[in-house]
Scaffold this motif. Structure first.
Motif, PDB file in Angstrom:
ATOM      1  N   SER A  87     -33.451 -20.615  -6.376  1.00 35.63           N
ATOM      2  CA  SER A  87     -32.658 -20.685  -5.327  1.00 35.63           C
ATOM      3  C   SER A  87     -33.260 -21.836  -4.490  1.00 35.63           C
ATOM      4  N   ALA A  88     -34.375 -22.313  -4.772  1.00 43.72           N
ATOM      5  CA  ALA A  88     -34.670 -23.697  -4.147  1.00 43.72           C
ATOM      6  C   ALA A  88     -33.758 -24.785  -4.656  1.00 43.72           C
ATOM      7  N   GLU A  89     -33.580 -24.923  -5.840  1.00 43.20           N
ATOM      8  CA  GLU A  89     -32.815 -25.914  -6.598  1.00 43.20           C
ATOM      9  C   GLU A  89     -31.467 -25.803  -5.885  1.00 43.20           C
ATOM     10  N   ARG A  90     -30.894 -24.501  -5.896  1.00 41.27           N
ATOM     11  CA  ARG A  90     -29.353 -24.337  -5.419  1.00 41.27           C
ATOM     12  C   ARG A  90     -29.349 -24.750  -4.030  1.00 41.27           C
ATOM     13  N   ILE A  91     -30.315 -24.423  -3.258  1.00 36.41           N
ATOM     14  CA  ILE A  91     -30.198 -24.805  -1.713  1.00 36.41           C
ATOM     15  C   ILE A  91     -30.339 -26.397  -1.733  1.00 36.41           C
ATOM     16  N   ASP A  92     -31.254 -26.985  -2.231  1.00 35.16           N
ATOM     17  CA  ASP A  92     -31.349 -28.488  -2.220  1.00 35.16           C
ATOM     18  C   ASP A  92     -29.820 -29.190  -2.637  1.00 35.16           C
ATOM     19  N   ARG A  93     -29.503 -28.594  -3.838  1.00 38.56           N
ATOM     20  CA  ARG A  93     -28.125 -29.140  -4.360  1.00 38.56           C
ATOM     21  C   ARG A  93     -26.978 -28.884  -3.433  1.00 38.56           C
ATOM     22  N   THR A  94     -26.944 -27.895  -2.490  1.00 43.83           N
ATOM     23  CA  THR A  94     -25.920 -27.433  -1.565  1.00 43.83           C
ATOM     24  C   THR A  94     -25.854 -28.284  -0.359  1.00 43.83           C
ATOM     25  N   VAL A  95     -27.179 -28.485  -0.065  1.00 42.43           N
ATOM     26  CA  VAL A  95     -27.505 -29.437   1.149  1.00 42.43           C
ATOM     27  C   VAL A  95     -26.955 -30.863   0.851  1.00 42.43           C
ATOM     28  N   GLY A  96     -27.470 -31.211  -0.300  1.00 40.73           N
ATOM     29  CA  GLY A  96     -27.236 -32.544  -0.658  1.00 40.73           C
ATOM     30  C   GLY A  96     -25.537 -32.922  -0.828  1.00 40.73           C
ATOM     31  N   LEU A  97     -24.704 -31.812  -1.379  1.00 42.16           N
ATOM     32  CA  LEU A  97     -23.664 -32.237  -1.472  1.00 42.16           C
ATOM     33  C   LEU A  97     -22.853 -32.092  -0.060  1.00 42.16           C
ATOM     34  N   ILE A  98     -23.452 -31.142   0.517  1.00 47.79           N
ATOM     35  CA  ILE A  98     -22.639 -31.439   2.116  1.00 47.79           C
ATOM     36  C   ILE A  98     -22.991 -32.820   2.698  1.00 47.79           C
ATOM     37  N   ALA A  99     -24.176 -33.448   2.469  1.00 48.57           N
ATOM     38  CA  ALA A  99     -24.387 -34.400   3.053  1.00 48.57           C
ATOM     39  C   ALA A  99     -24.030 -35.642   2.501  1.00 48.57           C
ATOM     40  N   ARG A 100     -23.516 -35.808   1.155  1.00 48.20           N
ATOM     41  CA  ARG A 100     -22.885 -36.501   0.654  1.00 48.20           C
ATOM     42  C   ARG A 100     -21.224 -36.617   1.007  1.00 48.20           C
ATOM     43  N   HIS A 101     -20.798 -35.504   1.278  1.00 50.63           N
ATOM     44  CA  HIS A 101     -19.411 -35.275   1.488  1.00 50.63           C
ATOM     45  C   HIS A 101     -19.046 -35.914   3.044  1.00 50.63           C
ATOM     46  N   VAL A 102     -20.097 -35.449   3.702  1.00 47.72           N
ATOM     47  CA  VAL A 102     -20.097 -36.043   5.336  1.00 47.72           C
ATOM     48  C   VAL A 102     -20.161 -37.611   5.360  1.00 47.72           C
ATOM     49  N   ARG A 103     -21.073 -38.176   4.752  1.00 51.27           N
ATOM     50  CA  ARG A 103     -21.133 -39.541   4.624  1.00 51.27           C
ATOM     51  C   ARG A 103     -19.825 -40.167   4.045  1.00 51.27           C
ATOM     52  N   ALA A 104     -19.335 -39.676   3.044  1.00 51.81           N
ATOM     53  CA  ALA A 104     -18.041 -40.165   2.442  1.00 51.81           C
ATOM     54  C   ALA A 104     -16.760 -39.874   3.500  1.00 51.81           C
ATOM     55  N   TYR A 105     -16.516 -38.782   4.170  1.00 56.45           N
ATOM     56  CA  TYR A 105     -15.351 -38.551   4.734  1.00 56.45           C
ATOM     57  C   TYR A 105     -15.709 -38.165   6.334  1.00 56.45           C
ATOM     58  N   PRO A 106     -16.524 -39.018   7.018  1.00 59.29           N
ATOM     59  CA  PRO A 106     -17.001 -38.558   8.380  1.00 59.29           C
ATOM     60  C   PRO A 106     -15.621 -38.260   9.405  1.00 59.29           C
ATOM     61  N   ALA A 107     -14.658 -39.141   9.040  1.00 61.84           N
ATOM     62  CA  ALA A 107     -13.338 -38.454  10.224  1.00 61.84           C
ATOM     63  C   ALA A 107     -13.020 -37.300  10.031  1.00 61.84           C
ATOM     64  N   HIS A 108     -12.730 -37.083   8.643  1.00 58.12           N
ATOM     65  CA  HIS A 108     -12.040 -35.917   8.231  1.00 58.12           C
ATOM     66  C   HIS A 108     -12.805 -34.618   8.848  1.00 58.12           C
ATOM     67  N   VAL A 109     -14.462 -34.805   8.544  1.00 54.76           N
ATOM     68  CA  VAL A 109     -15.335 -33.691   8.790  1.00 54.76           C
ATOM     69  C   VAL A 109     -15.253 -33.662  10.440  1.00 54.76           C
ATOM     70  N   ARG A 110     -15.466 -34.772  11.108  1.00 57.69           N
ATOM     71  CA  ARG A 110     -15.256 -34.636  12.771  1.00 57.69           C
ATOM     72  C   ARG A 110     -14.102 -34.083  13.256  1.00 57.69           C
ATOM     73  N   PHE A 111     -12.913 -34.267  12.514  1.00 59.49           N
ATOM     74  CA  PHE A 111     -11.715 -33.669  12.867  1.00 59.49           C
ATOM     75  C   PHE A 111     -11.879 -32.051  12.933  1.00 59.49           C
ATOM     76  N   VAL A 112     -12.093 -31.525  11.527  1.00 63.84           N
ATOM     77  CA  VAL A 112     -12.314 -30.117  11.326  1.00 63.84           C
ATOM     78  C   VAL A 112     -13.315 -29.447  12.180  1.00 63.84           C
ATOM     79  N   THR A 113     -14.403 -29.960  12.460  1.00 62.56           N
ATOM     80  CA  THR A 113     -15.259 -29.236  13.179  1.00 62.56           C
ATOM     81  C   THR A 113     -14.983 -29.123  14.837  1.00 62.56           C
ATOM     82  N   ARG A 114     -14.455 -30.398  14.993  1.00 65.32           N
ATOM     83  CA  ARG A 114     -13.906 -30.251  16.461  1.00 65.32           C
ATOM     84  C   ARG A 114     -12.448 -29.492  16.848  1.00 65.32           C
TER      85      ARG A 114
END
Length: 208
Positions: A87-114
């Motif tokens: 579970s620790a490995e899965r959690i680390d991978r999940t958070v890492g994937l989200i971080a990379r996606h936000v870094r790559a597409y900040p405008a899209h993420v900001r639009f959706v969250t707003r």
């Protein structure tokens, strides 16, 4: 003749993408409900009449942005669910994937969250539909896990929505953290991992 049609289609797609990118840029500083059609066409460098060849109105444009922003995330969700290990490995991978996606597409993420809870009903509905599809994928995966034996379908879906809501919340936290430096980013990541561990503990004891 077919070459001409192909060129026209490519130009049409180029104009559509220019309108969407212009809208994303403008939406960095305002909400969709306040966005004007002429603002978008001016930023895209096209005539206002060209807008209607691609979208009925700004709400229609917003729905297209939702599809663009969230449609590609299905691959990320499947990649996360396919993670092997503890579970620790899965959690680390999940958070890492989200971080990379936000870094790559900040405008899209900001639009959706707003706009997820914004003033344009069709965009709220489109966002809810996409997030619901994510929850369906997570719920289907949960049903295959041995430690989920005995869970009702409703409870699995409830847990799936908790995970999806956490994904959105974590993405928003990364957006807020990055302007303040890597120390804040790591703090956001650490909190997200702790929260997922807490959900995992509750999941293991839910049937108690």
């Amino acid at each position: 003749m077919s070459h001409t049609v192909g060129v026209r289609q490519a130009q049409k797609q180029k104009t559509r993408q220019a309108l969407m990118e212009a809208a994303l840029g403008l939406l960095e500083h305002q909400s969709l409900s306040s966005l004007g059609l002429r603002e978008v066409t001016r930023a895209a460098g096209v005539a206002p009449t060209a807008f209607y060849r691609h979208f009925r109105d700004t709400a229609d444009l917003g729905v297209a942005l939702v599809d663009e922003a969230l449609g590609s995330l299905h691959t990320m969700i499947r990649s996360t669910l396919a993670t092997t290990g503890g579970s620790a490995e899965r959690i680390d991978r999940t958070v890492g994937l989200i971080a990379r996606h936000v870094r790559a597409y900040p405008a899209h993420v900001r639009f959706v969250t707003r706009e997820r809870h914004g003033g344009v009903e069709r965009v709220r509905a489109a966002t809810g539909e996409q997030l619901g599809l994510f929850a369906d994928e997570v719920a289907d995966w949960l049903a295959t896990q041995p430690n989920m034996s005995g869970w009702s379908e409703d409870d699995r879906r409830m847990l799936a929505h908790v995970y999806v809501d956490h994904m959105v919340m974590t993405a928003s936290a990364f957006l807020e953290a990055w302007p303040h430096g890597e120390e804040h980013v790591e703090a956001a990541a650490a909190l997200a991992r702790r929260q997922l561990r807490l959900v995992g503990l509750g999941r293991r004891h839910w049937l108690d």
